[in-house]
Scaffold this active site. Structure first.
Site, mmCIF file in Angstrom:
data_model
loop_
_atom_site.group_PDB
_atom_site.id
_atom_site.type_symbol
_atom_site.label_atom_id
_atom_site.label_comp_id
_atom_site.label_asym_id
_atom_site.label_seq_id
_atom_site.Cartn_x
_atom_site.Cartn_y
_atom_site.Cartn_z
ATOM 1 N N SER A 133 46.027 23.985 31.524
ATOM 2 C CA SER A 133 45.126 24.193 30.386
ATOM 3 C C SER A 133 44.942 22.876 29.651
ATOM 4 C CB SER A 133 45.747 25.211 29.416
ATOM 5 O OG SER A 133 45.021 25.243 28.210
ATOM 6 N N TYR A 146 52.676 28.111 24.147
ATOM 7 C CA TYR A 146 51.691 27.996 25.230
ATOM 8 C C TYR A 146 51.503 26.520 25.626
ATOM 9 C CZ TYR A 146 47.310 28.751 27.791
ATOM 10 O OH TYR A 146 46.321 28.794 28.758
ATOM 11 N N LYS A 150 52.436 24.851 29.303
ATOM 12 C CA LYS A 150 51.442 24.226 30.178
ATOM 13 C C LYS A 150 51.751 22.741 30.401
ATOM 14 C CE LYS A 150 48.810 27.799 31.100
ATOM 15 N NZ LYS A 150 48.664 28.318 32.470
HETATM 16 P P1 NDP Z 1 43.581 36.750 31.819
HETATM 17 O O1 NDP Z 1 44.477 37.273 30.764
HETATM 18 O O2 NDP Z 1 42.156 37.102 31.798
HETATM 19 O O3 NDP Z 1 44.188 37.104 33.261
HETATM 20 C C1 NDP Z 1 45.514 36.747 33.530
HETATM 21 C C2 NDP Z 1 45.964 37.407 34.812
HETATM 22 O O4 NDP Z 1 47.355 37.050 34.989
HETATM 23 C C3 NDP Z 1 45.889 38.935 34.715
HETATM 24 O O5 NDP Z 1 45.540 39.456 35.973
HETATM 25 C C4 NDP Z 1 47.306 39.311 34.325
HETATM 26 O O6 NDP Z 1 47.696 40.587 34.738
HETATM 27 C C5 NDP Z 1 48.108 38.259 35.088
HETATM 28 N N1 NDP Z 1 49.422 38.169 34.464
HETATM 29 C C6 NDP Z 1 49.707 37.823 33.189
HETATM 30 N N2 NDP Z 1 51.021 37.965 32.966
HETATM 31 C C7 NDP Z 1 51.563 38.421 34.130
HETATM 32 C C8 NDP Z 1 52.864 38.774 34.529
HETATM 33 N N3 NDP Z 1 53.906 38.730 33.694
HETATM 34 N N4 NDP Z 1 53.058 39.185 35.798
HETATM 35 C C9 NDP Z 1 52.030 39.274 36.669
HETATM 36 N N5 NDP Z 1 50.775 38.966 36.345
HETATM 37 C C10 NDP Z 1 50.541 38.540 35.085
HETATM 38 O O7 NDP Z 1 43.755 35.172 31.761
HETATM 39 P P2 NDP Z 1 42.746 33.990 32.199
HETATM 40 O O8 NDP Z 1 42.025 34.346 33.419
HETATM 41 O O9 NDP Z 1 42.037 33.582 31.007
HETATM 42 O O10 NDP Z 1 43.836 32.878 32.518
HETATM 43 C C11 NDP Z 1 44.166 32.497 33.836
HETATM 44 C C12 NDP Z 1 44.911 31.185 33.753
HETATM 45 O O11 NDP Z 1 44.068 30.211 33.136
HETATM 46 C C13 NDP Z 1 46.172 31.278 32.894
HETATM 47 O O12 NDP Z 1 47.200 30.513 33.481
HETATM 48 C C14 NDP Z 1 45.729 30.674 31.572
HETATM 49 O O13 NDP Z 1 46.804 30.119 30.868
HETATM 50 C C15 NDP Z 1 44.744 29.615 32.050
HETATM 51 N N6 NDP Z 1 43.783 29.197 31.055
HETATM 52 C C16 NDP Z 1 42.922 30.109 30.470
HETATM 53 C C17 NDP Z 1 42.013 29.674 29.521
HETATM 54 C C18 NDP Z 1 41.062 30.610 28.848
HETATM 55 O O14 NDP Z 1 40.448 30.213 27.845
HETATM 56 N N7 NDP Z 1 40.859 31.820 29.346
HETATM 57 C C19 NDP Z 1 41.949 28.262 29.105
HETATM 58 C C20 NDP Z 1 42.876 27.415 29.789
HETATM 59 C C21 NDP Z 1 43.749 27.882 30.716
HETATM 60 P P3 NDP Z 1 47.838 41.783 33.627
HETATM 61 O O15 NDP Z 1 46.535 41.825 32.901
HETATM 62 O O16 NDP Z 1 48.108 42.991 34.461
HETATM 63 O O17 NDP Z 1 48.980 41.380 32.757
#
Ligand code: NDP
Length: 241
Positions: A133, A146, A150
């Site tokens: 991120s 967070y 990261k």
């Molecule tokens: P979302 O919350 O939309 O999706 C995250 C996914 O990861 C979900 O499918 C969720 O499953 C899964 N997940 C979270 N915790 C767990 C866990 N403990 N075990 C298994 N699965 C898990 O997030 P984003 O798509 O936005 O984020 C994806 C990546 O991008 C992350 O690493 C985030 O930090 C990074 N990112 C996102 C940004 C943003 O603005 N969106 C900006 C910069 C980086 P479930 O819903 O079932 O928990």
């Protein structure tokens, strides 16, 4: 970008960036192994792209290792799952700090260890993309745990690149800005906060999940054969603004 014949592990494939990545990979010929938490997300993804589904809580180290082993062998790995909790620094709880590090930093390490051990043992090449991120590079209020998790992931990416490069495994990261996913709703739904962030992005918009997925796929391909150890911003210019 043709992924025909490639098997790719995608963590966090249930929603947001991970789901967009899994769908894009499948449309370009890959066989996807989806690791995520919600069984309902896995059901709908399986119906959409015919992936192999493994439900796991990536906060649980032993379960994560078992799920990673179950996913093998694979040619490529995308560590995308991540989570966040918003707390002012003075209020950060040890529980949330540990949870964010478990999911955002430790789980990618465990999954990558198992992936890379198999690659090395079978004498095959591979590539890994860790989804980091912009929060790794800048201090964002209320994001202490967070940002730390990261920055830790980027440190891991660099060491993995040094150690795994000579073994034929390329390792990179991507560093998205705010991307319109369920996580962004949690972190950026305050309109004043979102507007202030937007003014700092020269391209004038937040990212869409596909903007990030395209870069992840590029980093996985041989077209990026000399890109190694980076955490590549995908941020509309946020970090230079
Ligand atoms: P979302 O919350 O939309 O999706 C995250 C996914 O990861 C979900 O499918 C969720 O499953 C899964 N997940 C979270 N915790 C767990 C866990 N403990 N075990 C298994 N699965 C898990 O997030 P984003 O798509 O936005 O984020 C994806 C990546 O991008 C992350 O690493 C985030 O930090 C990074 N990112 C996102 C940004 C943003 O603005 N969106 C900006 C910069 C980086 P479930 O819903 O079932 O928990």
């Amino acid at each position: 970008m043709d992924f025909e014949g490639k098997r790719v592990i995608v963590t966090g494939a249930g929603k947001g960036i991970g789901r967009a990545t899994a769908v894009m990979l499948a449309r370009r010929g890959a066989s996807v192994v989806a690791l995520t938490r919600s069984p309902r997300d896995l059901e709908t993804l399986e119906a959409e792209i015919g992936c192999i589904s493994i439900a796991v809580d990536l906060a649980d180290a032993d379960a994560t290792r078992a799920a990673a082993r179950q996913a093998l062998p694979a040619d490529l790995l995308v560590n995308c799952a991540g989570t966040t909790e918003l707390e002012a620094f003075l209020d950060v709880s040890v529980e949330n700090f540990d949870l964010l590090h478990a999911v955002n930093t430790r789980a990618p390490m465990i999954v990558a260890q198992e992936f890379a051990r198999e690659r090395v043992a079978s004498g095959r090449k591979g590539a890994i993309v860790n989804v980091s991120s912009c929060a790794s590079f800048v201090g964002i209020p209320d994001h202490a745990a967070y940002c730390a998790s990261k920055a830790g992931l980027d440190g891991l990416t660099r060491v993995m690149a040094k150690e795994l490069g000579p073994k034929g495994i390329r390792v990179n990261g991507v560093a998205p800005t705010v991307t319109l996913t369920p996580m962004a709703v949690k972190a950026w739904s305050d309109p004043d906060k979102a507007a202030a962030m937007l003014t700092r992005i020269p391209l004038g918009r937040f990212a869409e999940p596909d903007d990030i997925a395209e870069v992840i796929l590029f980093l996985l391909t041989d077209a990026a054969g000399m890109v190694h150890g980076l955490s590549m911003p995908v941020d509309g210019g946020y970090l230079i603004a």
